[in-house]
Design an enzyme around this catalytic site. Structure first.
Site, PDB file in Angstrom:
ATOM      1  N   LYS A   1     -14.127  44.526 -42.458  1.00  0.00           N
ATOM      2  CA  LYS A   1     -14.940  45.066 -41.374  1.00  0.00           C
ATOM      3  C   LYS A   1     -14.078  46.012 -40.531  1.00  0.00           C
ATOM      4  O   LYS A   1     -13.776  47.111 -40.965  1.00  0.00           O
ATOM      5  CB  LYS A   1     -15.568  43.921 -40.577  1.00  0.00           C
TER       6      LYS A   1
ATOM      7  N   HIS B   1     -16.389  39.137 -37.148  1.00  0.00           N
ATOM      8  CA  HIS B   1     -17.053  40.161 -36.339  1.00  0.00           C
ATOM      9  C   HIS B   1     -16.409  40.288 -34.960  1.00  0.00           C
ATOM     10  O   HIS B   1     -17.089  40.637 -33.985  1.00  0.00           O
ATOM     11  CB  HIS B   1     -18.538  39.853 -36.214  1.00  0.00           C
TER      12      HIS B   1
ATOM     13  N   SER C   1     -23.151  36.845 -36.305  1.00  0.00           N
ATOM     14  CA  SER C   1     -23.317  38.198 -36.826  1.00  0.00           C
ATOM     15  C   SER C   1     -24.749  38.701 -36.787  1.00  0.00           C
ATOM     16  O   SER C   1     -24.973  39.912 -36.752  1.00  0.00           O
ATOM     17  CB  SER C   1     -22.797  38.261 -38.262  1.00  0.00           C
TER      18      SER C   1
END
Length: 396
Positions: free
Chosen positions: A241, A212, A184
């Site tokens: 996310k 991610h 990340s």
């Protein structure tokens, strides 16, 4: 004695500030999105994990509201006592089907998913081989487990093989390779094809943290392993996310593994069930991400990343290479990163300076992140603001 403790805390805070490592919290007075309200004015937001732009999407918001209206604010209990709702089972099924696994277990946070995966499954006779740049939650999860620990240099396959050889030589019964699917802080995608080949060679399992990657990397956004076209044994991820931006984590695996985790994983057994509103929003986000609209959003996301990366490189900034929507602007000095972020905000762009201990010393940066919701005009405005700040601060 209490006075000395609080004096020590004050001294440590002063030292953090003197090194330029203080991480300020800037209060946002609007929904998450490409434009947010900070300090009474609208600014461009280029540091959120809002990859598909769904965190402020009205459909995702409405789905969460409807779930809360039906199921209430929460369960007031952990799952195995009286905290499992129909919507929890629906979300488990939806994310497992989306990512191509037999079953899923939900957690209140992705940190808990990584904290709960190793200890129930691996013991003192087993081995965990972990990438040196893995997320803090993986590191903490490994620490809770009695298995032998081995580390390999970030994405260095020769070192991974050496650690696998050592684990086998030390008599490990089971070996699991643990890695971020995307690192990340750097935006680097793990070399899962090579990891798969080594896992097969040394009869090892693979665990991937795809926080991610889920929702936007690989075919239909199924993640880093789909991006590389390989199979893995365990995937951990988040709804915080790309898949709605709220919170909550999960582990996808074979059904028997999930069954054992539900009996033994401490963050699952001793934490309240995921809030119904989060479940509702996440279900809608999965629906969008897995369909044709998701394909459109992913195309826009990577087009935005390419435009921004090209313009920033042309302006003279030092960027880490890659194609991921995480695009770090390398500055080196912690105080410079903080000053750059402050000046960018004055110029109308919200970003954050990253420094130790979030990244290694001497590698301070502005970690910019693209969203499908950004427009080319907003990207160009951000590059212009960065160029102004960069020239004023001697970065370019």
């Amino acid at each position: 004695m209490t006075a000395t403790f609080y004096d020590r805390v004050s001294a440590e805070l002063s030292d953090i500030d003197a090194q330029g490592l203080t991480k300020p919290e800037r209060v946002i007075a609007s929904r998450q999105g490409p434009v947010i309200k900070v300090g009474g004015r609208d600014v461009l937001n280029f540091c959120a994990n809002n990859y598909l732009g769904l965190a402020g999407d009205e459909r995702v918001t409405r789905a969460g509201i409807e779930a809360q209206e039906k199921w209430g604010a929460g369960t007031a209990s952990v799952r195995f006592i009286c905290g499992t709702l129909e919507i929890h089972k629906e979300l488990e099924r939806a994310i497992a089907d989306y990512l191509g696994f037999e079953d899923t277990i939900l957690f209140a946070a992705a940190f808990d998913a990584n904290g709960g995966i190793f200890e129930p499954l691996f013991g003192a006779d087993d081995a965990i081989v972990s990438d040196s740049l893995n997320h803090a939650s993986i590191i903490d999860g490994v620490r809770l487990c009695k298995a032998k620990r081995y580390r390999f240099a970030n994405s260095e396959m020769d070192d991974l093989e050496a650690q696998l050889k050592q684990a086998r030589a030390d008599g490990a019964k089971e070996i699991i390779i643990a890695t971020d699917g995307v690192f990340s802080m750097d935006g680097y995608v793990a070399k899962l094809k090579d990891i798969r080949a080594l896992a097969d060679k040394y009869d090892a399992l693979i665990m991937v943290d795809d926080c991610h990657a889920t929702g936007f990397l690989g075919p239909k956004g199924r993640g880093s392993y789909a991006h590389h076209g390989v199979e893995v044994d365990f995937v951990t991820g988040t709804f915080g996310k790309a898949l709605g931006g709220a919170m909550g984590g999960f582990i996808c695996a074979r059904a028997k593994v999930v069954a054992l985790l539900k009996q033994r994983a401490r963050p699952y057994l001793f934490s309240n069930a995921l809030a119904p509103a989060v479940c509702g929003s996440s279900l809608e986000a999965i629906r969008i991400a897995g369909g044709s609209e998701g394909d459109v959003l992913r195309k826009q996301l990577f087009a935005n990343a390419a435009r921004y990366r090209g313009a920033m490189a042309e302006a003279g900034f030092t960027l880490l290479p890659g194609e991921h929507p995480i695009i770090p602007v390398m500055l080196g000095d912690a105080k410079l990163a903080q000053d750059f972020a402050a000046r960018a905000l004055e110029l109308g762009v919200y970003v954050i300076g990253f420094s130790f201990p979030v990244v290694p010393r001497g590698q301070a940066r502005i970690r910019t992140q693209m969203s499908a919701a950004h427009t080319f005009e907003q990207i160009d405005q951000t590059v212009a603001a960065f160029t102004t700040a960069g020239r004023e601060l001697g970065v370019i």
